[in-house]
Design an enzyme around this catalytic site. Structure first.
Site, PDB file in Angstrom:
ATOM      1  N   ASP A 180     -15.255  30.000 -33.731  1.00  0.00           N
ATOM      2  CA  ASP A 180     -16.262  30.394 -32.745  1.00  0.00           C
ATOM      3  C   ASP A 180     -16.047  31.859 -32.401  1.00  0.00           C
ATOM      4  OD1 ASP A 180     -18.018  30.640 -30.616  1.00  0.00           O
ATOM      5  OD2 ASP A 180     -16.916  29.294 -29.278  1.00  0.00           O
TER       6      ASP A 180
ATOM      7  N   HIS B 159     -18.586  26.434 -32.277  1.00  0.00           N
ATOM      8  CA  HIS B 159     -19.351  26.653 -31.059  1.00  0.00           C
ATOM      9  C   HIS B 159     -20.408  25.565 -30.873  1.00  0.00           C
ATOM     10  CE1 HIS B 159     -20.649  28.996 -27.643  1.00  0.00           C
ATOM     11  NE2 HIS B 159     -21.879  28.661 -27.969  1.00  0.00           N
TER      12      HIS B 159
ATOM     13  N   SER C  77     -20.862  27.478 -22.981  1.00  0.00           N
ATOM     14  CA  SER C  77     -21.487  28.642 -23.606  1.00  0.00           C
ATOM     15  C   SER C  77     -22.100  29.564 -22.546  1.00  0.00           C
ATOM     16  CB  SER C  77     -22.512  28.184 -24.643  1.00  0.00           C
ATOM     17  OG  SER C  77     -22.940  29.253 -25.452  1.00  0.00           O
TER      18      SER C  77
END
EC number: 3.1.1.-
Length: 408
Positions: free
Chosen positions: A348, A378, A191
């Site tokens: 995501d 995610h 991320s």
């Protein structure tokens, strides 16, 4: 008794209403994801209340809630030695796996945790468990960087922290101390940590002494650009947990110390409209109509405003900085990058960031592995232990570690 039953039924109905959200049928463990999302939304609402009462910044409050339930001290096991230290003033947690008998020097991965540049920690159980597993299964040294977070610091200080810690670790005497092979060091992150890992990799290409120091980079559902919040994945998953589109836009504004008044304008791409000349040269570098395959584009259409709000980029020029958005880096920078692994998830908003980066790297001659999970969402890779254990979390983690084992 009757009134108690009615009250209980009402409370259960209210709880179900709060927890339930529509989810794609293909996503992994949907009810568990709903519960995880409801917990996170509840924590966000509590932190926003604390902020509105003037008691503390909402991100500090939210991170306190997140880390309070999962932060743990450095605990070694028979197979992995765990220590907390600092590299040139940057806190790190080092996980030392046992060397293989036939290889006295170990491999190493420098890991950067996610959390929107504002949340989480190298010391919470999710990342502690991930790095412990990596150290054990790879017989490697894992350096997990505890970089400073928003609102303590803002862009580009997070990048400076990870660069400083990495440069320190790559010194011959430090590698020798940890018995690490200097030719087998990689950088990785998930991320926002994937964003920082990608930025670090690009920054190293500018310095001759650092240019070929990293053998590979492994980016897990990385956030890579802030110019287009209407890629097909942003449109498809705009309300999908645990990273809805409006939350991602707010993370960007937090990172740049920007104004939340810009959120709605940025969601419709008013910050990079056709009349914003400073963005014009960069659009081709993330033109998803040419970078994404038809199976991903489907019937989605680009959202390109003719006129927008040029004030946004004037006040936040960092939006157009490749150090923040590695996807918009120049071709010659990409050509100098090492072998790359990119993990993406179907459900995501950041899916297309990763796919487009893989395509640009491939076009630049970089050896790229794109690992896509149709039922992923995610953040899933860190959710591997009860009560937040997801089947796709275990599969993504295993696939990621397998690639590292085969390529590092």
């Amino acid at each position: 008794m009757r009134s108690s039953c009615v009250l209980l039924a009402a409370l259960l109905a209210l709880a179900a209403y709060y927890v339930y959200i529509p989810l794609p049928s293909a996503v992994s463990d949907p009810w568990k994801l709903m519960l995880l999302d409801a917990t996170f939304r509840g924590a966000q609402q509590v932190s926003n209340l604390i902020h509105s009462l003037g008691l503390n910044h909402h991100l500090i409050a939210l991170n306190f809630i997140i880390t309070s339930f999962g932060k743990q001290s450095a605990r070694s096991s028979p197979k992995v030695k765990v220590t907390d230290t600092d590299f040139d003033g940057v806190e790190v947690r080092v996980f030392e796996g046992s060397p293989k008998p036939e290889e006295p020097l170990r491999r190493s991965v420098i890991y950067i945790h996610g959390g929107g540049w504002a949340l989480a920690s190298a010391k919470i159980s999710y990342y502690d468990q991930l790095c412990t597993t990596m150290a054990e299964e790879l017989n490697a040294v894992i350096v997990s960087i505890e970089y400073r977070l928003v609102p303590q610091v803002y862009f580009p200080e997070q990048i400076h922290d990870v660069i400083r810690a990495t440069k320190y670790f790559l010194q011959p005497e430090v590698l020798d101390k940890y018995k690490v092979d200097p030719g087998r060091v990689g950088i990785s992150g998930d991320s926002a940590g994937g964003n920082l890992a990608a930025a670090l990799g690009q920054q190293f290409t500018y310095v001759a002494s650092l240019k070929n120091k990293l053998k590979l980079q492994a980016l897990v559902y990385p956030v890579l650009q802030a110019l287009d919040f209407n890629t097909p994945s942003y449109q498809q998953s705009m309300n999908t947990p645990i990273l809805p589109r409006h939350v991602m836009v707010r993370y960007w504004l937090d990172y740049f110390k920007g104004n939340y008044d810009f959120v709605e304008a940025m969601i419709v791409n008013n910050h990079t409209s056709l009349d914003v000349e400073r963005a014009a040269a960069l659009r081709a570098r993330l033109d998803w109509t040419s970078l994404l395959p038809s199976s991903i584009k489907k019937n989605y259409k680009p959202i390109m405003q003719t006129t927008g709000n040029a004030r946004i980029v004037q006040e936040i020029p960092q939006l157009l900085d490749a150090a923040a958005s590695p996807l918009i880096a120049e071709q010659e920078v990409l050509e100098a990058l090492p072998k790359t692994y990119i993990l993406t998830c179907e459900h995501d908003v950041l899916r297309d960031d990763g796919i487009m980066y893989a395509k640009r790297l491939e076009s630049a001659g970089v050896n790229v592995t794109l690992d896509h999970f149709e039922d992923g969402f995610h953040g899933c890779m860190i959710f591997t232990s009860w009560p937040t254990n997801f089947s796709v979390g275990i599969r993504t983690r295993n696939s990621y570690i397998k690639w590292l084992d085969q390529n590092l």
